[in-house]
Enzyme design. Sequence first.
Site, PDB file in Angstrom:
ATOM      1  N   HIS A  91       0.826  -1.211   0.000  1.00 20.89           N
ATOM      2  CA  HIS A  91       0.000   0.000   0.000  1.00 20.89           C
ATOM      3  C   HIS A  91       0.864   1.266   0.000  1.00 20.89           C
ATOM      4  CE1 HIS A  91      -3.573  -2.325   0.427  1.00 20.89           C
ATOM      5  NE2 HIS A  91      -3.375  -2.674   1.679  1.00 20.89           N
ATOM      6  N   MET A 217     -13.701 -16.912  -3.912  1.00 21.78           N
ATOM      7  CA  MET A 217     -12.594 -16.476  -3.050  1.00 21.78           C
ATOM      8  C   MET A 217     -12.990 -16.524  -1.574  1.00 21.78           C
ATOM      9  SD  MET A 217     -10.592 -13.473  -5.084  1.00 21.78           S
ATOM     10  CE  MET A 217      -9.420 -13.211  -3.770  1.00 21.78           C
ATOM     11  N   LYS A 243     -18.569  -7.935   1.053  1.00 15.98           N
ATOM     12  CA  LYS A 243     -19.745  -7.811   0.184  1.00 15.98           C
ATOM     13  C   LYS A 243     -19.365  -7.860  -1.297  1.00 15.98           C
ATOM     14  CE  LYS A 243     -23.815  -5.327   1.784  1.00 15.98           C
ATOM     15  NZ  LYS A 243     -24.373  -3.999   2.043  1.00 15.98           N
ATOM     16  N   GLY A 244     -18.267  -7.175  -1.617  1.00 16.98           N
ATOM     17  CA  GLY A 244     -17.751  -7.230  -2.991  1.00 16.98           C
ATOM     18  C   GLY A 244     -18.658  -6.600  -4.024  1.00 16.98           C
TER      19      GLY A 244
END
Length: 279
Positions: A91, A217, A243-244
């Site tokens: 990141h 996944m 939630k995606g």
Amino acid sequence: KLTESSGILYPYYFGDDPHVKLKNIKNIQSKTGDIFLCSYPKSGTHWIMEMVNMLVSGSTEHPQKFNFLDPMIICDQVLDSVPCPRIFQSHLRFNQLPASFLKRKGKIIYILRNPKDISVSLYHFVQKEGRIKYTGKWDEFFQLFVNGKVGYSSWFDHVASWEREKEKGRHPIHFVFYEDLKEDAVRELDRINKFLSLNHPNSFLQSVAECSTFTKMRKQKYLYHPFPAEVMDENYVDFLFRKGTVGDWRTLFSEEQNMQLEEVYETEMFDSKLRFSYG
Ligand code: A3P
């Protein structure tokens, strides 16, 4: 729980003095073929990691390791155990990546997601993450997010700095938008396929997309993840694969918060050419 170095805030796994870890990362000796997957947290990093691992290995087997560099112990023993070509996720900002990797112009994929969904995803994440256990309310967290008082600081600053670097055109950086992946994963995989100079046929790209759906996944178990053990407890799937969707910001944002974020966006990203879809 956040620590600061050169004006940027870092999560607990950077230790009391992030400068030490940042220096160690900067000094990592890169190897031919190293790839970096970079992002601001909650942009879809696990998803892209899964897909790029499959593309590079040429197999739709679920990857056994997740080389999230930032919490890893940075030493030769650990880094050398990563099979080549090494795929690291981080990141950090562009100029914080290992100097030798930047010098050899290693390939970087940067994944982006709209800031409204990121703020909501991050809010759920910090509540559940075993070492953070954030207890504040959404309204309070929202202000922290728009003011960059969260791990890795401001989303706006992160994204704008990567956009500037890409625009300079000096380094191979490929941008992927989370929302585009949701819209057409195979199309985006094809772009990554070309960027990485791989020649997978469309049928393989389709298999990769099918094997890395949110539902698939979520069912996988990450056998290795560099987060501390208590963070990777049985609930970890709930915050890594929550939630995606695109547009979940609507569940928490008030009208005022929406306006505030859009105003901050206008100010901070005034010269950006990026366009996000918000669902
Ligand atoms: P939500 O919290 O909105 O569900 P990161 O991997 O960078 O931490 O990002 C996490 C976000 O990506 C979470 O968003 C998570 O559900 C979503 N995500 C993870 N795998 C995904 C997949 N295969 N498809 C779509 N979204 C996924």
